[in-house]
Design a protein around this motif. Structure first.
Motif, short mmCIF file in Angstrom:
data_model
loop_
_atom_site.label_atom_id
_atom_site.label_comp_id
_atom_site.label_asym_id
_atom_site.label_seq_id
_atom_site.Cartn_x
_atom_site.Cartn_y
_atom_site.Cartn_z
N GLU A 1 -12.69 -13.80 -77.65
CA GLU A 1 -13.57 -13.92 -78.82
C GLU A 1 -15.01 -14.20 -78.39
N TYR A 2 -15.18 -15.06 -77.44
CA TYR A 2 -16.51 -15.42 -76.96
C TYR A 2 -17.22 -14.20 -76.36
N GLU A 3 -16.46 -13.44 -75.57
CA GLU A 3 -17.05 -12.25 -74.95
C GLU A 3 -17.43 -11.21 -75.99
N ASN B 1 -21.74 -8.57 -79.12
CA ASN B 1 -22.33 -8.20 -80.42
C ASN B 1 -23.76 -8.72 -80.55
N VAL B 2 -24.00 -9.93 -80.07
CA VAL B 2 -25.35 -10.50 -80.11
C VAL B 2 -26.30 -9.67 -79.24
N SER C 1 -30.69 -5.72 -78.61
CA SER C 1 -31.19 -4.47 -78.04
C SER C 1 -31.68 -3.52 -79.11
N LYS C 2 -31.06 -3.55 -80.31
CA LYS C 2 -31.49 -2.70 -81.41
C LYS C 2 -32.86 -3.13 -81.93
#
Length: 348
Positions: free
Chosen positions: A332-334, A339-340, A345-346
């Motif tokens: 979950e952490y990975e 996602n962050v 990057s977007k």
């Protein structure tokens, strides 16, 4: 994310003359465990059959040649060796140490290759396992070498977590081993593992003094004043919630440990005596700082009761559950981290 049903729990069998094989098989005698994970025991079908009959355990298993052949819903035994092994419960001998290493070696290889998801190790005898292939104080150092990580012995329950600055180091050498670099490295490992493996977003960490009464301002040794306190101040200035040093003799008796997410002890007995006093039978030894998950029970080979069917398997069972929890938390952490990073990057 990998579901709980598909987590492959690799198990090294430990010292065959001790209680390791008993607590392993008793854990999975309860068929409900097979709904939660897929156990993969590294030993041999002949050896497990002997132990099953000796202890009159009601289990069925299937032998496989490698961990990748393990089948969900069954107890799988990887045939690491084929020959008959003389098991002398309660005795300390090099033969048992040899097979303990063969099991650990095969399980570690499967862990590195991804054939199993986590590793739970049954107790070894640290003397009889020594050989040209194994020259380590214990599991932790061996796995640190094999998995190329900075390992830390982290004793955990739901309510108490204790990490060590030094683990299997002679008491006479403790003070000389503790350096600012070691303190920073170990606390950083604990901080990271609390976040990624135990879902603590902003960890609060207590550190115990090296000397009695944390040195009493230098009256009882200078290490706390000259090494520990300045290093903790530096770590605090980096933004981490690290407190201490605290006098170790009153820290646990006063229940001060309940105010923190983890406690850092200077040496083995300073941390493990209170930990085992407060949680014996439910504690788990987790090797933090590695790329893979490894846990073990908080007890040793217990030769005095080996082969008698008297061993309590609760700590080993807890080690299996804790290993699976950590595996899922880390996934979950990975995923959250990825996602962050994608969102950042977007924006760029």
């Amino acid at each position: 994310m990998k579901s709980a049903e598909k987590i492959k729990v690799g198990i090294s069998i430990g010292d065959l003359n001790g209680i390791g094989s008993e607590v392993v098989l008793k854990t999975f005698e309860d068929a409900r465990m097979l709904e939660l994970c897929t156990p993969v025991i590294f030993a041999s079908a002949k050896t497990i059959t002997f132990i099953k009959k000796k202890l009159k355990l009601d289990i069925n298993f299937q032998g496989v040649e490698e961990a990748s052949q393990a089948i969900d819903g069954k107890i799988n035994v990887v045939n690491v060796w084929k020959e008959n092994v003389n098991i002398n419960f309660g005795e300390e001998d090099k033969t048992a140490g040899h097979y303990a290493f063969l099991s650990l070696e095969a399980a570690t290889k499967a862990l590195k290759e991804g054939s199993i998801d986590i590793l739970v190790t049954a107790p070894i005898n640290k003397h009889t396992i020594q050989s040209e292939e194994f020259k380590f104080p214990g599991h932790t150092d061996y796995l640190a070498k094999e998995l190329q990580g900075d390992s830390l012995m982290f004793m955990v329950t739901d309510n108490l977590k204790v990490g060590l600055l030094t683990d299997h180091v002679a008491v006479k050498d403790v003070a000389s081993v503790i350096t600012p670099q070691l303190i920073e490295k170990k606390i950083n490992i604990i901080y990271t593992t609390l976040q990624q493996d135990f879902q603590v977003s902003q960890p609060k960490i207590a550190v115990l003094g090296i000397n009695p009464h944390s040195g009493d301002n230098g009256v009882i040794g200078r290490e706390d004043e000259e090494i520990l306190k300045p290093t903790l101040e530096k770590i605090r200035n980096s933004g981490k919630l690290v407190f201490g040093p605290y006098s170790a003799d009153s820290f646990f008796g006063s229940s001060n440990f309940k105010n923190f997410d983890a406690v850092v002890a200077a040496y083995h007995d300073q941390g493990l005596i209170p930990f085992k006093t407060l949680s014996f039978g439910n504690g788990v030894n987790f090797t933090a700082g590695l790329s893979k998950v490894r846990t073990s029970p908080d007890h040793g080979t217990a030769y005095e009761i080996a082969g008698k069917g008297e061993a309590d398997f609760q700590s080993f069972k807890e080690a299996v559950f804790k290993g699976m929890d950590i595996f899922r938390n880390r996934q979950e952490y990975e995923e959250l981290t990825q996602n962050v990073l994608k969102k950042q990057s977007k924006k760029i």
